[in-house]
Design a protein around this motif. Structure first.
Motif, PDB file in Angstrom:
ATOM      1  N   GLU A 116      20.693 -55.592 108.378  1.00  0.00           N
ATOM      2  CA  GLU A 116      19.242 -55.755 108.254  1.00  0.00           C
ATOM      3  C   GLU A 116      18.884 -56.902 107.309  1.00  0.00           C
ATOM      4  N   TYR A 117      19.538 -56.982 106.172  1.00  0.00           N
ATOM      5  CA  TYR A 117      19.246 -58.066 105.238  1.00  0.00           C
ATOM      6  C   TYR A 117      19.537 -59.412 105.899  1.00  0.00           C
ATOM      7  N   LEU A 119      19.436 -60.179 109.052  1.00  0.00           N
ATOM      8  CA  LEU A 119      18.413 -60.542 110.041  1.00  0.00           C
ATOM      9  C   LEU A 119      17.272 -61.278 109.333  1.00  0.00           C
ATOM     10  N   ALA A 120      16.876 -60.759 108.161  1.00  0.00           N
ATOM     11  CA  ALA A 120      15.804 -61.392 107.386  1.00  0.00           C
ATOM     12  C   ALA A 120      16.241 -62.772 106.884  1.00  0.00           C
ATOM     13  N   LEU A 121      17.476 -62.859 106.399  1.00  0.00           N
ATOM     14  CA  LEU A 121      17.984 -64.129 105.873  1.00  0.00           C
ATOM     15  C   LEU A 121      18.102 -65.178 106.984  1.00  0.00           C
ATOM     16  N   GLU A 123      16.299 -65.361 109.654  1.00  0.00           N
ATOM     17  CA  GLU A 123      14.933 -65.793 109.974  1.00  0.00           C
ATOM     18  C   GLU A 123      14.456 -66.814 108.939  1.00  0.00           C
ATOM     19  N   ARG A 124      14.774 -66.551 107.690  1.00  0.00           N
ATOM     20  CA  ARG A 124      14.380 -67.459 106.611  1.00  0.00           C
ATOM     21  C   ARG A 124      15.029 -68.841 106.803  1.00  0.00           C
ATOM     22  N   GLN A 127      13.373 -70.634 109.635  1.00  0.00           N
ATOM     23  CA  GLN A 127      12.050 -71.077 109.198  1.00  0.00           C
ATOM     24  C   GLN A 127      12.139 -72.317 108.306  1.00  0.00           C
ATOM     25  N   LYS A 130      12.507 -75.145 110.578  1.00  0.00           N
ATOM     26  CA  LYS A 130      11.246 -75.383 111.279  1.00  0.00           C
ATOM     27  C   LYS A 130      10.242 -76.116 110.369  1.00  0.00           C
ATOM     28  N   THR A 145      11.439 -69.730 116.450  1.00  0.00           N
ATOM     29  CA  THR A 145      12.624 -69.334 115.683  1.00  0.00           C
ATOM     30  C   THR A 145      13.143 -67.991 116.181  1.00  0.00           C
ATOM     31  N   ILE A 146      14.428 -67.765 115.989  1.00  0.00           N
ATOM     32  CA  ILE A 146      15.026 -66.455 116.264  1.00  0.00           C
ATOM     33  C   ILE A 146      16.175 -66.234 115.288  1.00  0.00           C
ATOM     34  N   SER A 147      16.266 -65.040 114.764  1.00  0.00           N
ATOM     35  CA  SER A 147      17.377 -64.723 113.867  1.00  0.00           C
ATOM     36  C   SER A 147      18.393 -63.848 114.588  1.00  0.00           C
ATOM     37  N   TYR A 148      19.663 -64.180 114.409  1.00  0.00           N
ATOM     38  CA  TYR A 148      20.740 -63.331 114.913  1.00  0.00           C
ATOM     39  C   TYR A 148      21.488 -62.646 113.771  1.00  0.00           C
ATOM     40  N   GLY A 149      21.004 -62.850 112.533  1.00  0.00           N
ATOM     41  CA  GLY A 149      21.695 -62.219 111.409  1.00  0.00           C
ATOM     42  C   GLY A 149      23.172 -62.561 111.430  1.00  0.00           C
TER      43      GLY A 149
END
Lengths: 174, 439
Positions: A116-117, A119-121, A123-124, A127, A130, A145-149
């Motif tokens: 979970e962390y 996924l957030a990282l 995304e960051r 971003q 971007k 954007t898309i996060s795959y963690g």
């Protein structure tokens, strides 16, 4: 006059970015840990050598071979270092050159963190890329954007070399 | 000068010792209680087989708890038919059984009637006796319900056998792992896959009535979102209408809300939101430039605990469920993740990372009495049994450069760090979630 200077500036960046790309490619080949990654870059190089006209301008392949599709991050960081910025400047120039291109920026992490962390990282990180591209004039509407963690590592192996290559963003032409 | 260096070396050694985390077993070695679980008696041949199966499921459940040691059946002296009338306690004393479980099955039209008795051998008293009527195909469920009744009567703790586990079944190479939702009984029976693996699925969690699962999926290309999956019907729906990624979901204790993280695509930062499933209104709970993830409700629904890097490091925070009265609770070195409130309300389990290792730990809800109960290259994602005494989590092995290794498996452990066991699943396993009691 100003435009001319700007143009020259981008041209210089573009050239230097190309050299960065080849260095990055050599690095990842040197690790020898990802069969997929190696064979892709080798094939691309051979194709470039044999028939540079085979690559469709503005395609993902064009981006990978002539600019570089990814930048790397430090541990638990979404900061862009000077190498990353240099490559993204080249990406921005390339994107403007092919102004039809819309892109997805993928954010990825190494395996050392929770799902979970990360996924957030991820995304960051996407971003950060971007925002930087946007600052260079790439329109926000052409970027998503898309996060795959930690779900899609580029290189397997629980070691520093693999981890450093997995902490990345990858620019994908839609 | 030399002396000074010498002292600083000593101090360095001491501090190193202090900071290396140890997995502690708070109860030392538990001596499991010998128990005789007999085959449930029946006159009918077909029911005889069911009687054996019920006995086996109960015996396996009690053994896995780590608190009981079922005695081998061939040591039994008194036969089941005679036992069904009256136990001869002397026969059970000789084989050192402390407790004795006897049972009977009658056929009643289309149904079966299952009756059991729990005896204390030394005081020669019946501690518990119950009867259940059910259709024959429910024999396994009944075995778990009986196991819970026995466990509760002897230990004084809540039962946890009549429960299920949802998790992510994994196959394939690490860089392109196929992941499927899978569900099974807590003893791994009745295993089935809920999704087909054509899209990535992560972090499933049960609703309080165990009928639904909330999880995160990449089902819609390029739009990873939180979904609710109805186990009975297979129907799926997206939770809320968010223009960016939603993830790390959990139900509220009343099942009417989902708490999750949302990454605004214009900002890229993850904040915690609560979505009311009835009114469809979402409210933002956190507001910081930090990553805020992995929120979990307290069992009374009044508080939340979550993971944030707002201090510059990854720590655990407790707040009211509206985000007010925020307090950091984790105090030690290292990074903290995935806090989960115990169903009993008294503890929080979490994942911790320090010095190249991962740990599963527990602490009180104010952050005191932190204790590590499992340790490995990578362990993650604790989930509580409904009685708050056992936990499941997953462990991932190191991956070699040639891609070998890297297997992910589910493990169970006692709250005290004792009785760690690998859960055997058909494929690799990660992201387990334990259901509430089904009865």
């Amino acid at each position: 006059m100003f435009h001319k200077i700007l143009y020259t500036f981008f041209l210089i960046l573009f050239v230097s970015a190309c050299s960065t790309t080849s260095k990055d490619t050599a690095d990842s080949s040197g690790s020898g840990s990802s069969g997929v990654f190696n064979s892709t870059s080798t094939t691309s190089e051979e194709e470039t050598a044999a028939d540079s006209g085979g690559i469709e301008p503005g395609s993902q392949e064009d981006l990978i071979v002539n600019v570089g599709d990814r930048v790397f991050f430090g541990y638990d960081s979404a900061e862009l270092d000077s190498d990353a910025k240099e490559l993204l400047q080249a990406q921005a120039a390339w994107l403007k050159q092919h102004n039809k291109a819309s892109i997805t920026i993928e954010g990825h992490c190494d395996e050392r963190g929770t799902r979970e962390y990360n996924l957030a990282l991820g995304e960051r990180r996407a971003q950060a890329v971007k925002n930087y591209l946007n600052g260079l004039g790439v329109g926000v509407s052409s970027m998503s954007t898309i996060s795959y963690g930690k779900e899609r590592p580029a290189v397997v192996g629980s070691n520093d070399d693999a981890w450093s290559q997995n902490r990345r963003s990858v620019t994908k032409v839609n | 000068m030399k002396k000074k260096i010498f002292y600083s070396i000593i101090i360095f050694l001491i501090s190193f010792k202090l900071h290396s985390l140890e997995v502690t077993l708070t109860q030392g070695t538990i001596k499991p209680t010998p128990i005789a679980v007999t085959n449930f008696y029946s006159k009918d041949d077909k029911e005889v087989k069911i009687g054996k199966n019920i006995s086996m499921v109960i015996s396996d459940n009690l053994e896995r708890s780590g608190l009981f040691k079922p005695i081998e059946k061939k040591a039994f002296i008194q036969d089941e038919e005679s036992l069904s009338n009256q136990p001869r306690f002397e026969d059970w004393k000789i084989i050192k059984a402390q407790h004795l479980i006897a049972g009977k099955i009658y056929k009643k039209n289309e149904k079966i009637s299952v009756e059991f008795r729990l005896y204390d051998v030394f005081s020669q008293k019946q501690l518990l006796g119950k009867k259940y009527e059910t259709s024959e195909k429910n024999w396994r469920r009944v075995s778990h319900i009986i196991s819970d009744a026995i466990f509760e009567r002897i230990t004084g703790e809540g039962g946890y056998f009549d429960t299920r586990v949802v998790y992510v079944a994994e196959t394939g190479p690490k860089e392109s792992k196929q992941k499927r939702l899978a569900i099974m009984d807590q003893d791994q029976a009745n295993h089935r896959f809920l999704t087909d693996g054509s899209y990535l699925v992560l972090t499933p969690r049960f609703s309080p009535n165990s009928q639904k699962i909330t999880y995160m999926s990449y089902m819609t290309r390029n739009s990873p979102r939180v979904y609710i999956f109805d186990i009975e019907t297979g129907h799926q729906e997206i939770v809320g209408e968010f223009p960016g990624m939603t993830f790390a979901p959990r139900f509220s204790p009343d099942g009417k809300k989902i708490i999750m993280s949302y990454a605004d695509p214009d900002v890229g930062n993850s904040e915690i939101y609560i979505l009311d499933l009835v009114t469809r209104i979402s409210s933002r709970i956190t507001n910081s430039s930090a990553i805020d993830v992995s929120a979990s409700f307290s069992p009374d629904g009044k508080k939340i605990v979550f993971n944030s890097d707002r201090s510059g490091r990854r720590h655990l925070y407790v707040a009211e469920s509206d985000g007010k009265n925020l307090k950091r609770i984790s105090r030690e070195r290292g990074s903290y993740y995935t806090p989960v409130w115990s169903p009993r309300g008294d503890m929080i389990a979490f994942t911790k990372q320090e010095g190249g290792q991962f740990y599963i730990g527990v602490m009180e809800t104010d952050g005191s009495n932190e204790r590590m109960i499992a340790k490995s290259f990578h362990v993650e994602g604790p989930t509580w049994a409904p009685n708050g005494r056992y936990l499941l989590y997953f462990k991932e092995e190191r991956t070699a450069e040639d891609g070998s290794g890297g297997e992910s498996s589910l493990y169970s452990i006692d709250l005290t760090g004792y009785n760690e066991r690998k859960i055997i699943t058909p494929l690799g396993g990660s992201d387990p979630a334990w259901s509430p009691l089904m009865h």
